[in-house]
Structures are given as structure tokens and as C-alpha cells.
Design a protein around this motif. Sequence first.
Motif, PDB file in Angstrom:
ATOM      1  N   UNK A   1      42.372  26.598  32.649  1.00  0.00           N
ATOM      2  CA  UNK A   1      41.222  25.943  32.006  1.00  0.00           C
ATOM      3  C   UNK A   1      41.130  26.365  30.546  1.00  0.00           C
ATOM      4  N   UNK A   2      41.280  27.664  30.305  1.00  0.00           N
ATOM      5  CA  UNK A   2      41.199  28.180  28.938  1.00  0.00           C
ATOM      6  C   UNK A   2      42.333  27.651  28.079  1.00  0.00           C
ATOM      7  N   UNK A   3      43.541  27.616  28.629  1.00  0.00           N
ATOM      8  CA  UNK A   3      44.691  27.113  27.861  1.00  0.00           C
ATOM      9  C   UNK A   3      44.534  25.633  27.547  1.00  0.00           C
ATOM     10  N   UNK A   4      44.004  24.872  28.512  1.00  0.00           N
ATOM     11  CA  UNK A   4      43.799  23.443  28.269  1.00  0.00           C
ATOM     12  C   UNK A   4      42.772  23.211  27.168  1.00  0.00           C
ATOM     13  N   UNK A   5      41.701  23.973  27.200  1.00  0.00           N
ATOM     14  CA  UNK A   5      40.678  23.790  26.160  1.00  0.00           C
ATOM     15  C   UNK A   5      41.197  24.270  24.811  1.00  0.00           C
ATOM     16  N   UNK A   6      41.974  25.365  24.811  1.00  0.00           N
ATOM     17  CA  UNK A   6      42.512  25.861  23.547  1.00  0.00           C
ATOM     18  C   UNK A   6      43.549  24.901  22.983  1.00  0.00           C
TER      19      UNK A   6
ATOM     20  N   UNK B   1      36.905  34.947  25.817  1.00  0.00           N
ATOM     21  CA  UNK B   1      37.599  36.182  25.434  1.00  0.00           C
ATOM     22  C   UNK B   1      38.821  36.455  26.314  1.00  0.00           C
ATOM     23  N   UNK B   2      39.146  35.489  27.192  1.00  0.00           N
ATOM     24  CA  UNK B   2      40.329  35.544  28.054  1.00  0.00           C
ATOM     25  C   UNK B   2      40.264  36.686  29.073  1.00  0.00           C
ATOM     26  N   UNK B   3      39.069  37.025  29.484  1.00  0.00           N
ATOM     27  CA  UNK B   3      38.880  38.056  30.507  1.00  0.00           C
ATOM     28  C   UNK B   3      38.765  37.360  31.870  1.00  0.00           C
ATOM     29  N   UNK B   4      39.905  36.840  32.323  1.00  0.00           N
ATOM     30  CA  UNK B   4      39.925  35.969  33.495  1.00  0.00           C
ATOM     31  C   UNK B   4      39.541  36.714  34.776  1.00  0.00           C
ATOM     32  N   UNK B   5      39.971  37.967  34.905  1.00  0.00           N
ATOM     33  CA  UNK B   5      39.631  38.723  36.112  1.00  0.00           C
ATOM     34  C   UNK B   5      38.121  38.958  36.200  1.00  0.00           C
ATOM     35  N   UNK B   6      37.500  39.248  35.050  1.00  0.00           N
ATOM     36  CA  UNK B   6      36.051  39.468  35.047  1.00  0.00           C
ATOM     37  C   UNK B   6      35.309  38.186  35.421  1.00  0.00           C
ATOM     38  N   UNK B   7      35.780  37.046  34.911  1.00  0.00           N
ATOM     39  CA  UNK B   7      35.140  35.772  35.262  1.00  0.00           C
ATOM     40  C   UNK B   7      35.338  35.477  36.732  1.00  0.00           C
ATOM     41  N   UNK B   8      36.532  35.780  37.268  1.00  0.00           N
ATOM     42  CA  UNK B   8      36.797  35.560  38.693  1.00  0.00           C
ATOM     43  C   UNK B   8      35.850  36.388  39.552  1.00  0.00           C
ATOM     44  N   UNK B   9      35.672  37.661  39.169  1.00  0.00           N
ATOM     45  CA  UNK B   9      34.756  38.517  39.915  1.00  0.00           C
ATOM     46  C   UNK B   9      33.330  37.985  39.858  1.00  0.00           C
ATOM     47  N   UNK B  10      32.962  37.438  38.711  1.00  0.00           N
ATOM     48  CA  UNK B  10      31.628  36.858  38.583  1.00  0.00           C
ATOM     49  C   UNK B  10      31.456  35.690  39.548  1.00  0.00           C
ATOM     50  N   UNK B  11      32.421  34.775  39.580  1.00  0.00           N
ATOM     51  CA  UNK B  11      32.317  33.605  40.440  1.00  0.00           C
ATOM     52  C   UNK B  11      32.304  33.992  41.917  1.00  0.00           C
ATOM     53  N   UNK B  12      33.114  34.973  42.291  1.00  0.00           N
ATOM     54  CA  UNK B  12      33.142  35.425  43.688  1.00  0.00           C
ATOM     55  C   UNK B  12      31.793  36.033  44.067  1.00  0.00           C
ATOM     56  N   UNK B  13      31.227  36.815  43.160  1.00  0.00           N
ATOM     57  CA  UNK B  13      29.917  37.418  43.405  1.00  0.00           C
ATOM     58  C   UNK B  13      28.844  36.344  43.553  1.00  0.00           C
ATOM     59  N   UNK B  14      28.872  35.336  42.667  1.00  0.00           N
ATOM     60  CA  UNK B  14      27.899  34.241  42.734  1.00  0.00           C
ATOM     61  C   UNK B  14      28.026  33.501  44.055  1.00  0.00           C
ATOM     62  N   UNK B  15      29.268  33.198  44.450  1.00  0.00           N
ATOM     63  CA  UNK B  15      29.484  32.474  45.709  1.00  0.00           C
ATOM     64  C   UNK B  15      28.985  33.284  46.905  1.00  0.00           C
ATOM     65  N   UNK B  16      29.213  34.605  46.885  1.00  0.00           N
ATOM     66  CA  UNK B  16      28.773  35.451  48.004  1.00  0.00           C
ATOM     67  C   UNK B  16      27.254  35.453  48.116  1.00  0.00           C
ATOM     68  N   UNK B  17      26.555  35.645  46.992  1.00  0.00           N
ATOM     69  CA  UNK B  17      25.087  35.696  47.030  1.00  0.00           C
ATOM     70  C   UNK B  17      24.500  34.310  47.316  1.00  0.00           C
ATOM     71  N   UNK B  18      25.167  33.267  46.810  1.00  0.00           N
ATOM     72  CA  UNK B  18      24.697  31.894  47.066  1.00  0.00           C
ATOM     73  C   UNK B  18      25.076  31.395  48.454  1.00  0.00           C
ATOM     74  N   UNK B  19      25.847  32.247  49.212  1.00  0.00           N
ATOM     75  CA  UNK B  19      26.310  31.888  50.565  1.00  0.00           C
ATOM     76  C   UNK B  19      27.149  30.617  50.527  1.00  0.00           C
ATOM     77  N   UNK B  20      27.997  30.534  49.511  1.00  0.00           N
ATOM     78  CA  UNK B  20      28.938  29.423  49.380  1.00  0.00           C
ATOM     79  C   UNK B  20      30.300  29.876  49.875  1.00  0.00           C
ATOM     80  N   UNK B  21      30.861  29.171  50.825  1.00  0.00           N
ATOM     81  CA  UNK B  21      32.150  29.556  51.385  1.00  0.00           C
ATOM     82  C   UNK B  21      33.267  29.009  50.513  1.00  0.00           C
TER      83      UNK B  21
END
Length: 575
Positions: A318-323, A282-302
Motif C-alpha cells: 500500500x505504501x509503495x503504491x501510494x509513493x 514512516x514505513x513502520x509496517x510492523x507497528x501498523x500491523x500490530x495496531x490493526x491486530x489489536x483493533x480487530x481483537x478488541x472490536x471482536x473482528x475475526x
Amino acid sequence: MDFDDVLFQVGSFGKYQKLILYLVLFPATLPCGFFGWNQIMMSGSPTEYHCKLPWENLTSAETIRLLPNKTDEEGKQVHDKCRMYDVNYTDPNVFDTIRNLSGIPTVPCMYGWHYDRSDWTSTVVTEWDLVCDKELYVTHAYTINGAGSLFSMFFMGFVADRYGRRTGYFVNYIIMLVSSVATAFSPNYLWFCIFRFVAGFGPGWAYTLPMMIAMEIIGPEPRARMAVLVSIYYTVGYLLLGGLAWLITDWRVFALVSCAPMLIFIGFWCIIPESPRWLLSQKRYDDVSQFFVKVARINKTKLEPKFVENLPQILRKIDEDTQATDDKGLRGYSFLDLFRSRNLSKKTLILVFINVCNLGVFLGLTFYGPTINPNPHWNFFLSGIAEMPSYLFTTIMCNRLGRRLTLVSSMILSGIVGLAAVGVPNSATGVIMALVFLSKFTISIAFVVSELLEDEIFPTVVRAEGHSVTSFGSTFFTLGVPYIVFLGHQYMALPLIIFGGVCLVAAFVSLFLPETVNTDLPQTLEDGELFGSRMTWKEIFSFQLPSKRKNLDPVSVLELRSLRKDSKREIRHED
């Protein structure tokens, strides 16, 4: 770099995924086991019943002596449950009349029925006298409930793909809750069927949507194990339902109590995540970015600060390449896209047929089990227990042997068990129950694997629509399953024989699906079309597994992305 590469960078199965899966998404499938099968217990039919007579204070044994007998299928004399003598039962001399005369004509029960209430205090059968000439009404109600699920397939698939998996999940649960409460207050059989039609919207998606979200937030390797755990939670709900039905024997109270867990899971709104793959589509790149940052923080991934800063741009690329490789672009998707290309349409039709087999046999055995033995609650419980060992085997087999070999072998075994019922007499209920449990064990393996294959074969942009198509097709063709089970009233082993034959055909068809173990989830329609498009006859009749994917560093990821693009260009050039 593609979506799975970013997921590997932040942790594809770390603490975040485990918390969400084990504490939120998997428990969310428990009501599916409750809601999907509570109609069986609401519609329980007593094994013993007979015509009611206008005499007070007569015991059941005394009443039966005043009723006609008939010869059953094995030549034994049993009392007729549906007819009474055509005599004046209010006459004080009726006992002598029946004892001294022969050839007295019979008529259908005129004063209602007396039911053995040792298993149920009240069911829809006993409340509305759905026996004898109305015996099929219970089967009709099952079919009407299944018909309701047909109408939900494309509606819920549309909601999940257009408005998000999370939104679809909660819309589905609200429909289930309202329809279940309404069922408890049904004034008659007609309204009961109407409310059960609406109730049919929910159970399938109560299982599919949590599993879909789970598959879209983890990497390839744990997917088989997670699919099995979803099924275990579902079966636990099924077993709890059997215990609840044993404790609550009034069907109206049971209908209310069995929907109570949905109130808890509707409260999960604030903690169930939206699928990041759907957000990317759905091209909600900021929301996906926030998701990945949250996952990395909880997973203790630097993560490197520059990587975090550029993450929205990386996701956009990534989205443009797939589209760019997908001719649909921004025009939107529908279930019709599953049939616009040869390979994707072939896989879709195969998955539909496999689901017809799995759902049909699974439903049939679940309906069939409680009708065989006089103790329906115990049979219902044992039928659920038979599923549990299958999940252990599925976990081991799916990753070691692959999805295809696990699916094909389990279907062949289920077919052999079903056909083994040929020649088993109606009196051999113990043998038939053993065959039912063995068949339930093997078909449960096939059911889990086929659900996993759907998530791994359908591309993200139409994954919910793909589930809708397979669910619609399988539900439509399995509407007749309750009637197949009803055939068991005449020849008890016949449903098993029919189920066994279907399983063997489905096992052969399954060979034409690609192996999905250790593979990335396809994102675009082109990914879905290319996957498994070059299967040779040798690959079809062998079970070789793809090599395991390694966790790549960013440089290797970019090289891999370049190779993928070149490969796609070569395939399009060949076409």
C-alpha cells in the motif's frame, strides 16, 4: 487495497475506537478550554473603580463626591475614573474648596486606584493598575499571547509530522504546564507578558492533535459526529473554567489551579496510541500491523490467519503504491508542499481565510461577552452555553446536508446577526448580548465544520503541516481582534458589525471547497491535489453529496484499487 480498506476490515468504528475516543482523546481536549481562556479571567477589569485619596476610613461613595465628574457617550454625568482635582487633599478644608469653587483643574490619579472587588479579589489589572492610560496593556497581553501561538504553529506541526502525533501532544502539554505555573509567579507585567507568550504555544494544538489522532483511526462516516464531540468536551472545559473563576478570585491561585488538569493528561502517555496513518507514512509496517491486530481483537473482528501473516507485506505494498504516485518519494515533506500544485494551494488558502473568519469572530465574541454586562462570570458562562446547541445542529447538518452547505449557511447567518447590530445604541446591552449569543451559536457551527474540513482535505503526509499553515495564517491575521473588541468601548455594536461583514465574505469563498462527506482521507500529495480538482461551476453553486461508501470484501477492494489507479492515470494524461 489501501489504508481505509484495511481499516474497514478490522473495524473502522468499533469498541477500540470508542474506548480511545470517549475515554482518552476527547477528555484530553478539556485543558484546551481551561488553558485557552484563563487569561480572560486573570485579566478581569472591575467595572467600578476611582482614584484613591490620602484619607483613611472614607467610604467609596464619600470618595466619589470628592472627585470630578464627566459626561459619558450618552450625555449623562458620571464620575471620572481616571482623574482627580488638582488640590491638596490633605487639607482639612478640602471639602469646602471642592464644594465652593468651580473650574478646578484636574490631574491623573496620584495615589493609585480603589477597585470594586465584588467580582475579583485580585487580577493583573488591580495588582499592576492597568487602567486609564494603561487600559490597553490588557489588550497588548492578549495579542502577545496570540503571537506566541504563531511561533508554535510550524514548530509543533514539524514535531507532529516528523516525530509523531503522540510525541507532539505531550511536548505541547509540558510547555503549557510549565508556562502556566510560571505565569502564577510573574513578578511584574513584563514577565507576565513573557510567560503568556510562551503559554500561547499550547492551546491550539491541545485541541488539534487529539482530534487529528481521532480522525486518523476511524472511517469516514463517524468523522463529523466525532468532530462535534471533541468540541463538546472543549466547551465543557470552557464552562468549568468559568465556574472555577467564580470560586477562585485571586488570579495567581487561579493560574495554578487552572493548569492542574494537565498533570492528569500528561499521564495519558502510556494509553494514547500513535496514529497508524503516520506510522505507515514512516514505513513502520510492523507497528501498523500490530495496531490493526489489536483493533480487530478488541472490536471482536475475526481476521483470516493468512491475512494477519501477510499484513506487513500488504501495508508495504500500500505504501509503495501510494509513493509511486507521489513524486516526493522518500525526500520528506514540508508546508511548502501545500503550495506546489494549483488545486491543493487553492484549497489551503481558502481554509486559511475561513479560519481567519472563524477564529477571529469566535475569539472576538469570547473576549467581548464578559465586557458587556456588569456580571462577567455569568456572561462568560452564557457565552459557553450558547455553543452547546450548535453542536447538536452540526451533528445533524454535517452528514445530512454535507460539510459545504453547513459551513456556508452558518457563516451567512452569523453575518446577518452581526450586521443586525447596526443602529443599536450602547444602552441596549440586552439586545447586544442576545446578538452576541446568536452569533456565537452560528460561528461555533462554522468553527467545528472548518476544523473537520482541514482533517478531510489535507493529505496525511502533510496534515499536521496543513493545520500549522491554517493556524499560523488565522492567528497572524487575528492578532488585531482584541483591538477590534476594544473599539466596543466607544461604540458597543461596532465589533459585531465588523465580524458580520467578514463572515459574509468567508461564506462566499467556502463555496469553492469540495464536499468531503462519505469520502476517504487523502493519503499522498497527489491524492490531495486530485480531490476536488474537477469542480464545475454547477458543482460550486450546488450542494450535491457523494454517495456513501460500502464495506467491501477483499476481492472488491482489489478491484476498486485497480480502478483508482486507472482514474489517476487518465487525469495525469489529460494534464
